[in-house]
Write an enzyme that holds these catalytic residues in place. Structure first.
Site, PDB file in Angstrom:
ATOM      1  N   GLU A 431       0.827  -1.213   0.000  1.00  8.96           N
ATOM      2  CA  GLU A 431       0.000   0.000   0.000  1.00  8.96           C
ATOM      3  C   GLU A 431       0.861   1.263   0.000  1.00  8.96           C
ATOM      4  O   GLU A 431       0.769   2.115   0.886  1.00  8.96           O
ATOM      5  CB  GLU A 431      -0.954  -0.015   1.196  1.00  8.96           C
ATOM      6  CG  GLU A 431      -1.950  -1.163   1.139  1.00  8.96           C
ATOM      7  CD  GLU A 431      -2.916  -1.202   2.315  1.00  8.96           C
ATOM      8  OE1 GLU A 431      -2.682  -0.477   3.306  1.00  8.96           O
ATOM      9  OE2 GLU A 431      -3.886  -1.962   2.264  1.00  8.96           O
ATOM     10  N   GLU A 515      -4.696  -8.784   0.374  1.00  8.95           N
ATOM     11  CA  GLU A 515      -5.451  -8.583   1.616  1.00  8.95           C
ATOM     12  C   GLU A 515      -6.928  -8.677   1.288  1.00  8.95           C
ATOM     13  O   GLU A 515      -7.407  -8.041   0.336  1.00  8.95           O
ATOM     14  CB  GLU A 515      -5.143  -7.228   2.270  1.00  8.95           C
ATOM     15  CG  GLU A 515      -3.785  -7.160   2.924  1.00  8.95           C
ATOM     16  CD  GLU A 515      -3.507  -5.832   3.626  1.00  8.95           C
ATOM     17  OE1 GLU A 515      -4.473  -5.158   4.062  1.00  8.95           O
ATOM     18  OE2 GLU A 515      -2.326  -5.467   3.735  1.00  8.95           O
TER      19      GLU A 515
END
Length: 829
Positions: A431, A515
């Site tokens: 991220e 995720e």
């Protein structure tokens, strides 16, 4: 205390096995360090008086230890409301501390090169030998080493190593721990020797009929003269037999390092897989004038991996879907201390929970954890870092150091871990805020190219997210396409709904859900089963961890009335899960397993999703009048496998049945109370409302009138006794071994009492061991992890025993008011 360091250890082996050299070149350097949680001036000097410091054995994490000035309010156990990290780091405290140790190099080793290696120090460590500064290592998750030879006193004289550790400022998004939390090692080698992490093994051909094993060895000559050597590689199969060999003659120039490539071919190799994790050893020996100069034994597996958008991921030519879980590195009640047995148990738990892959979020793991993954057959995404040049937490996080250190840190991960058959992908980031801009593209190019240079045999991935959407409300996902094109496998965080439309745009893109939210595991797994270019997903998270406190815990809030009801904001409610002030919550509570390893709702739900269990039933806790429940995007409702709700007789209880069967029928005390059809193309949840009365609640599942499965939950009796269950009753008399003792509160018939919360269990240890930690699955019980007592949660708590190093017996006694006490005996040998 001074340690006289001897590197000579006898190793027994049976006559039909290849003998390992009796001289052990590398030995643990963990015991008898002196420690102080302070920053005294001059502590790097050999003459500094450390006699009043504590003696600790590594691995050690000071942030999990009880804080001074306990007041039961703002300072409880290791937690403080004054923590700079707040909910992110679970209200724990960092700071600056020192470690010191004295040691002596034996006179027989006076001409050897000495390396000091740290598997992990959190963070920003400085190391001195005999008062001389030898290096600084900022990143808290990569291993590093120093050649300390020039700084040592003459052999036979005492040396002092001093380490300052600085976990200062706001530098982490989760619990990091503090200190020398992984192993340390001392390596003594001759002038001509195999370099640190200097053996690289790959298997470019790996079939059931044949295998080609490539071995690249880095030889270093620290002497002043050229060194002629014979380099011998012996391949030892899983049974201990010598099955292959190669020899090369070379000359290593003085003051330089040389890579030597060798190849060994095997017939009918035993392949490594998740079901049969067969392991080989490569014994690499350096010989000069018929004398052994050095040898390194490296464990590896023979296996092939392949990724493409048509066949997905294949292991040894067989298609495989990744049932993955993300995890952070802490070990619950032990903090981040990477004691071997704690690392091993964690992987055992996850393997038994049905996972076949883990993602090391968001940093390289301990070396031993990967050893365990190799041995147990767990696939791994090995991840580099959580941020690049743009800060995520504050300017004090890793973004402060990456420009100067990225190549060293990335190299540490790849060089150290590239012989592990369990590692199938390298992740270069998670991220990343700058992923959509030119700086992110530049950094990604450098990182991906360096990984491919160091290890071209594995895929490079990165966990991508749409930061622009978070920041501006407008999607920037497609602006990252050139960045994603650098990756062999593209990690999607929380974007299963984009898989099919992205495949139309980028048909050769291989996708993995790096995720996924546990409540959406059904939808995510449908994509894995239906779409060959989606190779698996990784649930956030496999197990609860310390920090990011409360992000998965359901909340009870007031039901809005009047004008406030009309103007209620669902997003504002969801933001409660990310409040910086979540005290006394200290764990994330998003895991399939709780902090001490017991299954939670998502565990059972996931097993139905994976078709491994046919039915799981849960009952929601009663919600008080005037309240409503809000759940996190990562969390399940507050439900458990219990039919004990005294005081709620006649009230309607919400019951969830998770199944892929087409019809569910519910019975209360043998009488039908409802039925519901299930379409497992859309859902696997059947919901009922059942008036509570004690007895038995049974869910029966049917396909075409045939009963396929059933589950019964019954009302249990009152707490009557303590039951102790050791994971192993015989362990090694070694500081790196542990015995995990699960404490269960049972009724008179031996049933666990799921509503037995806050039963205070007192522990007593007799014999040659000590309590390393205590804990429970409670996300809010901030009491000490180190004192010999703990309150239960849902009928359980945990005590962890650690041997003191001598063989014998350890007895744990457990007592609680009004309950029959219990004891368990552990043998150490």
């Amino acid at each position: 205390m001074t340690l006289v360091f001897s590197m000579l250890i006898l190793f027994a082996s049976s006559c039909n096995q290849v003998k390992v050299n009796k001289k052990v070149r590398t030995a643990l350097f963990d015991d008898n360090w002196r420690f102080v949680k302070d920053n005294p001036a001059g502590a790097e000097n050999p003459s500094f008086d450390d006699s009043k410091w504590r003696i600790v054995d590594l691995p050690h994490d000071w942030s999990i230890e009880d804080l001074p000035n306990q007041n039961g309010d703002s300072i409880v156990g290791p937690f403080s409301k004054a923590s700079i990290g707040k909910m992110g780091t679970g209200y724990t405290i960092g700071g600056t501390a020192w470690y010191r140790k004295s040691f002596v190099i034996d006179k027989a080793d006076k001409d050897k090169i000495t390396y000091l290696q740290f598997d992990g120090v959190y963070m920003n460590s400085d190391v001195w030998i005999n008062g001389k500064h030898i290096g600084n290592h900022p990143y808290g998750y990569t291993s590093f080493y120093y050649d300390i030879t020039p700084y040592l006193n003459p052999a036979g004289q005492s040396n002092v190593v001093a380490v300052q550790v600085k976990n200062e400022g706001k530098n982490a998004r989760w619990y990091s721990g503090s200190g020398i939390y992984r192993h340390t090692w001392l390596t003594l080698v001759n002038q001509t020797h195999i370099g640190m992490w200097g053996v690289y093994i790959s298997t470019p051909v790996a079939t059931e009929k044949t295998a080609e094993i490539n071995v690249i060895t880095t030889l270093t000559n620290s002497g002043k003269e050229n060194s002629p050597v014979t380099l011998q590689v012996q391949i030892i199969d899983p049974s201990g037999k010598l099955v292959g060999m190669a020899k090369n003659i070379s000359v290593i120039p003085s003051g330089s390092s040389t890579d030597i490539k060798q190849r060994v071919t095997l017939d009918s190799p035993a392949l490594w897989s998740t079901e049969k994790p067969n392991l080989y050893q490569a014994k690499v020996t350096v010989i000069n004038e018929n004398k052994e100069m050095d040898n390194v034994v490296t464990t590896f597996g023979i296996r092939s991996i392949h990724f493409d958008a048509q066949t997905g991921f294949t292991l040894n030519g067989k298609s495989m879907e990744l049932k993955g879980g993300c995890y952070h590195h802490d070990n619950g009640p032990l903090g981040s201390a990477a004691i071997d047995r704690a690392e091993e148990r964690k992987i055992e738990l996850l393997k038994n929970a049905g996972f076949n892959a883990i993602r090391c979020s968001h940093n390289p793991p301990s070396p031993y954890l990967l050893d365990v993954c190799d041995r147990l057959g767990m696939l791994v995404i090995d991840e580099f870092a959580d941020m690049w040049e743009k800060p995520k937490v504050s300017p004090e996080d890793y973004s402060k150091y990456i420009k100067a250190n990225w190549k060293t840190d990335l190299g540490s991960m790849v060089l150290r871990d590239r012989n592990h058959p369990s590692v199938i992908m390298w992740s270069i980031g998670n991220e990343i805020p700058e992923a959509a801009d030119t700086s992110g593209l530049r950094i990604a190019k450098s990182l991906a190219a360096e990984v491919h240079r160091l290890d071209p045999t594995r895929a490079v991935t990165e966990a991508m997210v749409d930061f622009m959407a978070f920041m501006t409300g407008k999607s920037g996902w497609d602006k990252q396409a050139s960045h994603m094109a650098l990756l062999d496998v593209v990690g999607y965080n929380y974007r299963f709904m984009d898989y099919e439309k992205d495949h139309v745009k980028y048909p050769n893109r291989i996708i993995v859900g790096t995720e996924t939210m546990p409540p959406l595991s059904f939808e995510n797994w449908q994509a894995v089963e239906d779409l060959p270019y989606v190779i698996g997903n990784f649930s956030w998270t496999a197990m609860d961890y310390l920090g990011e406190a409360g992000t998965g815990i359901p909340r009870l809030v007031d039901i809005p009335t009047g004008k406030s009801a009309a103007g209620s904001n669902p997003m504002a409610a969801l933001m409660q899960f990310f409040s910086p002030d979540s005290w006394p919550m200290f764990v994330n509570f998003q895991g399939d397993l709780d902090l001490i390893g017991n299954p939670k709702t998502p565990y059972y739900y996931q097993h139905v999703v994976w078709r491994e269990n046919k039915v799981e039933m849960f009952v929601h806790k009663p919600i008080p009048a005037g309240k409503k429940e809000i759940t996190s995007l990562w969390g399940f409702p507050d439900e458990l496998k219990s039919w004990n709700w005294p005081g709620h007789e006649g009230e309607k209880m919400q019951v969830h049945v998770y199944t892929r069967s087409k019809l569910v029928k519910l019975e209360l005390n043998g009488k039908p109370v409802g039925e519901q059809a299930v379409d497992d193309n859309k859902t696997i949840t059947a919901s009922f409302e059942v008036p509570y009365e004690p007895g038995t609640l049974t869910a029966r599942c049917f396909d075409d009138s045939m009963e396929t499965a059933s589950e019964t939950i019954k009302t249990v009796g009152k707490p009557a006794a303590i039951r102790l269950k050791a994971d192993r009753s015989a362990i090694k008399a070694d500081r790196n071994d542990l015995s995990y003792i699960m404490v269960e509160i049972t009724d008179a018939e031996g049933n666990i009492v799921p509503y037995a919360n806050d039963v205070l269990v007192n522990f007593e240890v007799i014999g040659n061991g000590e309590i390393a930690g205590v804990g429970s699955g409670s996300p809010t019980d901030m009491s000490s992890f180190q004192q010999p007592r703990k309150k239960t949660w849902q009928g359980r708590c945990l005590a962890i025993l650690r041997p003191k190093g001598e063989p014998g017996k350890i007895t744990l006694n457990a007592k609680a008011d009004g309950l029959q006490e219990s004891s368990v005996e552990i043998t150490t040998k």
